[in-house]
Design an enzyme around this catalytic site. Structure first.
Site, PDB file in Angstrom:
ATOM      1  N   SER A 181      17.721 -37.629  14.189  1.00  0.00           N
ATOM      2  CA  SER A 181      17.386 -37.973  15.350  1.00  0.00           C
ATOM      3  C   SER A 181      18.379 -38.665  15.777  1.00  0.00           C
ATOM      4  O   SER A 181      17.826 -38.711  17.441  1.00  0.00           O
ATOM      5  CB  SER A 181      16.573 -39.551  15.153  1.00  0.00           C
ATOM      6  OG  SER A 181      16.820 -40.887  15.102  1.00  0.00           O
ATOM      7  N   GLU A 227      12.295 -32.666   0.632  1.00  0.00           N
ATOM      8  CA  GLU A 227      13.329 -33.357  -0.492  1.00  0.00           C
ATOM      9  C   GLU A 227      13.775 -34.570   0.266  1.00  0.00           C
ATOM     10  O   GLU A 227      14.904 -33.845   0.428  1.00  0.00           O
ATOM     11  CB  GLU A 227      14.419 -32.073  -1.410  1.00  0.00           C
ATOM     12  CG  GLU A 227      13.552 -31.447  -2.100  1.00  0.00           C
ATOM     13  CD  GLU A 227      14.571 -30.825  -2.705  1.00  0.00           C
ATOM     14  OE1 GLU A 227      15.562 -30.869  -3.881  1.00  0.00           O
ATOM     15  OE2 GLU A 227      14.415 -29.090  -3.061  1.00  0.00           O
ATOM     16  N   GLU A 231       0.978  -1.344   0.336  1.00  0.00           N
ATOM     17  CA  GLU A 231       0.082   0.239  -0.233  1.00  0.00           C
ATOM     18  C   GLU A 231       0.409   1.250   0.320  1.00  0.00           C
ATOM     19  O   GLU A 231       0.795   2.254  -0.584  1.00  0.00           O
ATOM     20  CB  GLU A 231      -1.226   0.129   1.003  1.00  0.00           C
ATOM     21  CG  GLU A 231      -1.867  -1.274   1.343  1.00  0.00           C
ATOM     22  CD  GLU A 231      -1.740  -2.415   2.185  1.00  0.00           C
ATOM     23  OE1 GLU A 231      -2.092  -2.720   2.607  1.00  0.00           O
ATOM     24  OE2 GLU A 231      -0.142  -2.605   1.836  1.00  0.00           O
ATOM     25  N   SER A 281      21.603 -42.079  -8.946  1.00  0.00           N
ATOM     26  CA  SER A 281      20.136 -41.259  -9.166  1.00  0.00           C
ATOM     27  C   SER A 281      20.784 -40.371 -10.250  1.00  0.00           C
ATOM     28  O   SER A 281      19.368 -39.706 -10.318  1.00  0.00           O
ATOM     29  CB  SER A 281      19.042 -40.573  -8.057  1.00  0.00           C
ATOM     30  OG  SER A 281      20.514 -40.224  -6.749  1.00  0.00           O
TER      31      SER A 281
END
Length: 366
Positions: free
Chosen positions: A223, A293, A46, A162
């Site tokens: 963890s 991801e 604004e 990969s």
């Protein structure tokens, strides 16, 4: 309002944790001011539009994609400035659900005799700010999961190779996806196996923005605190947050802190870290949108718990065979009608690959 939404989109990669907001001021049928919010701490949409309009704002109408704020934050409130500038009508796409704002901005304007109308292009405005609205309304970020897979739903060979299933164009497209999000969430195995950095590797010019590139926070679920301090993820610019079962448990905790990592203790539910705790904590830390991801277990767990709001699949035109690693590890189904249903929002060619964007059907509500 459509123009205001287009302006707001210019802040897609930069406004976190603030919402994306655009403003257009019209007088006598002519646009006299335009503005959008670029970064937290900088002027709101604004204010930018009023600066351009100047005295032409007197008697005009302000079209804003979100209710003008009425509280003092890093910048002065916008609603009083609209009133002082002399606009006679404000059209907002949405009421701001932030407790500091909701209804107060519109109320202040109406108390000054300014006409307020709400709801124009509300659906489009909600989608633009789906992350901000999710954080405020649901107490967790909007969660997008990204998968790059073969035609037969595989993400890596059996031996883990990969690179690369998808082509150069698709991998570049992922950089824009990363830039849109406030954080990238992954698991420790992905970081260790892929030497992942998970940062935005495009320049500000390539992203179409001015100023520095805002790097998303890299969030690692670890963890046992196995991440070594010399991991490549620390070589890239940006914050690294580690969620772990016990901050003192891992042998690396002092070295990780020395590398600038933020260590956060999270409850463990037996199967892994409590994902709802992690998502709520990310929201409490101002994260609007999270891009996941990760490997098949983490993404699968989030889908099983109905915590994925958007799925982006990069489909490569190759086949890897049944011995290759699957893209998702989901709970077994007893009946076909139990299968989660998804709605395709967009299907687009990106180089030789296909990018498919989907949302759950029906949408997640938690």
């Amino acid at each position: 309002m459509a123009e205001a939404l287009r302006l707001a989109e210019q802040g897609t990669t930069t406004t976190q944790p603030n919402p994306r907001v655009g403003c257009v001021i019209v007088r006598d049928g002519q646009v006299v001011g335009r503005g959008f919010h670029a970064r937290a701490g900088e002027p709101h949409a604004e204010v930018m539009a009023l600066r351009e309009a100047g005295e032409l704002a007197i008697g005009g109408t302000a079209y804003v994609t979100l209710e003008p704020c009425a509280h003092v934050g890093r910048t002065p409130p916008c609603a009083p400035q609209l009133a002082t500038a002399g606009v006679t009508r404000v059209v907002s796409a949405l009421t701001d659900p932030d407790p500091r704002v909701t209804g107060a901005g519109h109320g202040l304007l109406e108390s000054q005799g300014i006409q307020v109308d709400v709801g124009l292009l509300a659906e489009e405005a909600r989608w633009l700010n789906r992350g901000f609205l999710s954080r405020i309304e649901r107490g967790r970020p909007w969660v997008t999961a990204k998968i790059a897979q073969s035609l037969d739903g595989r993400t890596a060979l059996a031996n883990g190779e990969s690179r690369w299933i998808t082509g150069v164009e698709a991998r570049r497209d992922v950089q824009f996806l990363r830039a849109r999000h406030g954080a990238i969430l992954t698991g420790i195995d992905t970081v260790l196996t892929d030497d992942a950095r998970l940062n935005v590797r495009l320049s500000a010019e390539a992203l179409g923005i001015e100023g520095p590139v805002r790097q998303p926070v890299r969030v690692v679920l670890d963890s046992g605190l196995r991440l070594p301090p010399f991991a490549p993820i620390f070589d890239a610019e940006g914050d690294v947050w580690l969620y772990t079962r016990n901050i003192q448990e891992g042998i690396h905790h002092e070295g990780l802190s020395a590398r600038g990592a933020t260590l956060i203790a999270a409850p463990h539910d037996g199967a892994g870290l409590d994902l709802d705790f992690v998502l709520q904590d990310l929201a409490d830390r101002g994260i609007n949108e999270v891009l996941v991801e990760a490997g098949p277990k983490l993404i699968g767990a989030l889908i099983d718990h109905q915590r994925v709001d958007e799925l982006v699949v990069y489909q490569a035109p190759i086949l890897l065979g049944h011995q290759a690693q699957p893209s998702l590890a989901l709970e077994a189904l007893a009946q076909l009608d139990q299968a989660p249903r998804w709605h395709i929002l967009e299907s687009k060619s990106v180089g030789a690959d296909l990018r498919i964007t989907l949302v759950p059907h029906p949408p997640t509500t938690q």
